[in-house]
Write a protein that holds these residues in place. Structure first.
Motif, short mmCIF file in Angstrom:
data_model
loop_
_atom_site.label_atom_id
_atom_site.label_comp_id
_atom_site.label_asym_id
_atom_site.label_seq_id
_atom_site.Cartn_x
_atom_site.Cartn_y
_atom_site.Cartn_z
N ILE A 87 0.84 -1.21 0.00
CA ILE A 87 0.00 0.00 0.00
C ILE A 87 0.87 1.25 0.00
O ILE A 87 0.57 2.24 -0.69
N LEU A 104 0.66 4.14 -2.77
CA LEU A 104 0.36 5.51 -2.36
C LEU A 104 1.40 6.49 -2.85
O LEU A 104 1.07 7.61 -3.29
N ILE A 125 0.62 7.23 -6.38
CA ILE A 125 -0.57 8.08 -6.50
C ILE A 125 -0.24 9.53 -6.15
O ILE A 125 -0.66 10.47 -6.84
N LEU A 126 0.52 9.72 -5.09
CA LEU A 126 0.90 11.08 -4.68
C LEU A 126 1.77 11.75 -5.74
O LEU A 126 1.63 12.95 -6.01
N VAL A 157 2.36 10.18 2.50
CA VAL A 157 2.31 8.74 2.71
C VAL A 157 2.44 8.39 4.19
O VAL A 157 1.96 7.35 4.66
N TYR A 168 -0.59 7.75 6.29
CA TYR A 168 -1.03 6.35 6.32
C TYR A 168 -0.12 5.51 7.21
O TYR A 168 -0.58 4.87 8.16
N LEU A 206 -7.30 0.01 -2.99
CA LEU A 206 -6.38 1.06 -3.43
C LEU A 206 -5.88 0.78 -4.85
O LEU A 206 -5.71 1.72 -5.64
N SER A 260 -9.95 10.71 -3.38
CA SER A 260 -9.80 9.77 -2.26
C SER A 260 -10.88 10.00 -1.22
O SER A 260 -11.32 9.07 -0.54
N PRO A 316 -5.95 4.37 3.61
CA PRO A 316 -5.26 4.82 2.39
C PRO A 316 -5.92 6.01 1.70
O PRO A 316 -5.34 6.58 0.77
N PHE A 317 -7.11 6.43 2.16
CA PHE A 317 -7.87 7.45 1.44
C PHE A 317 -8.08 8.73 2.24
O PHE A 317 -8.86 9.59 1.83
N ARG A 342 -6.39 12.00 3.40
CA ARG A 342 -5.27 12.95 3.34
C ARG A 342 -5.73 14.33 2.89
O ARG A 342 -4.98 15.06 2.24
#
Length: 400
Positions: A136, A140, A143-144, A154, A157, A182, A303, A330-331, A333
């Protein structure tokens, strides 16, 4: 409890710093992330060395994987059956709720079987969960990077206290579902629609919670992708069919009898049957997803849109264990998910109930703990709401 409380407070202070500094200089950001992830890994290893409780869920996972490999159906066999006593090992004899068969969906069951095929032990299962946790982190980071957000997010998380205690410590299948969900989210961003649909189906096959996110996939994936996902999930149940029927194990017993940390559900249950109250919890999650889908065309890629429907459904669920919130981590932020972030910390005092049980006390959460848990969430939501209301007014005043 003291160390977890301290960790929770430190985590919230770190989150405040992340919001205050949305982006670091690239060189500094990389150093912060590397050091932060190293500290998280060390904390995971420390918890990995601690044996789980005598009746933690991971004992059931081991039993389910073992009986599958021995040719039994975990949705039918009852662990406490004297005829099956010879199937138990030292690590499965203390599994919880031995009088009912397994309630976990087929995806989770096949995961148990695959891991126990490598090595049949609780330690192997928890290591597999930690590997999913680390996966994960890497997703992440990608994704970021693609979204232009600071890589240090990150740590929002990886630093959450629930991860260490519920993944490396107790070991819970929820982290596998969170990983698959995710993957689906990341695939949606890249427009890999078939992968997004199948990964979503597999996440639902681990636990049914993300089913409330279906509205976010409407018109985001093709019908053939949805059909592929449905066929994939259906095939997972083939090894467990009982006289042509899809088995659900003790899921009905879970809905009817299991209760924990459920103030909203307890209110609903006073006026409705348990099955109807569970249906309302699912409906609330669906409606939340539909609202977020309609608010913005880009909501399906946000997210926030993945976190809030599951959080709303969990809030109304009959059982809200701390590890259920692993699905949300994970979602979260953004500022709108601050109440959820607070919830992942305010739920920590519920662990006190496990201590009370060792003293022979009833399996009930003291009122002051529930007030603390949900009061903190309500306070955070009220502050976020007031800031959103007053900020446009202040902007209009300055413009005038």
């Amino acid at each position: 409890m003291a160390s977890l409380t301290l960790a929770g407070i430190a985590y919230l202070l770190a989150i405040r710093e992340f919001f205050a500094t949305p982006k670091f200089e690239r060189r500094i950001s990389r150093r912060v992330v590397i050091i932060g992830l190293f500290l998280a890994a060390v904390w995971h290893i420390a918890f990995l060395r601690v044996p789980p409780g005598p009746d933690d869920d991971v004992h059931r996972y081991l039993w389910d994987g073992r009986v599958q490999r021995l040719g039994y159906n975990p949705y039918i066999v009852v662990p406490s059956d004297p005829a099956l006593a010879a199937l138990h090992t030292l690590e499965t004899r203390t599994l919880n709720n031995p009088d009912v068969p397994s309630p976990y969906p087929a995806g989770a069951e096949l995961f148990f079987r695959a891991v126990t095929a490598i090595h049949e032990s609780i330690f192997t299962l928890t290591v597999a969960f930690v590997v999913c946790d680390f996966a994960i982190v890497f997703i992440l980071l990608d994704i970021l990077r693609r979204s232009g957000q600071g890589a240090h997010w990150v740590l929002a998380y990886s630093w959450n206290p629930l991860l260490a205690i519920e993944v490396a410590g107790s070991g819970h299948i929820d982290i596998v579902g969170a990983l698959l969900l995710l993957v689906s989210f990341a695939a949606l961003e890249r427009r890999w629609r078939a992968i997004a649909a199948v990964a979503f189906g597999l996440a639902v096959a681990v636990k049914f919670l993300p089913i409330v996110l279906l509205p976010l996939y409407w018109k985001r994936v093709r019908m053939r992708d949805a059909a592929l996902a449905a066929v994939t999930v259906g095939l997972l149940y083939v090894p467990f069919l009982n006289h042509g029927r899809i088995p659900f194990g003790s899921l009905g017993t879970y809905v009817h009898s299991f209760r924990f940390n459920d103030p909203v559900f307890a209110t609903l249950e006073r006026v409705a049957a348990p099955q109807l109250a569970v249906g309302l919890a699912v409906l609330i999650g669906f409606l939340t997803a539909i609202c977020l889908r309609r608010l913005s065309k880009s909501a399906a890629w946000s997210s926030d849109a993945f976190a809030w429907p599951m959080a709303a459904s969990l809030l109304c669920a009959p059982v809200v264990y701390p590890w259920y919130l692993l699905w949300l981590l994970p979602f979260v932020r953004s500022a709108s998910t601050v109440p959820i972030i607070v919830w992942t910390v305010s739920i920590i005092p519920t662990y006190y109930v496990w201590h009370l049980r060792t003293l022979g006390r009833p399996w009930l959460i003291p009122g002051w703990i529930m007030l603390l848990e949900y009061g903190c969430v309500a306070t955070a939501a009220a502050i976020i709401g007031l800031r959103r209301i007053t900020r446009p007014a202040a902007t209009q005043y300055s413009t005038d």
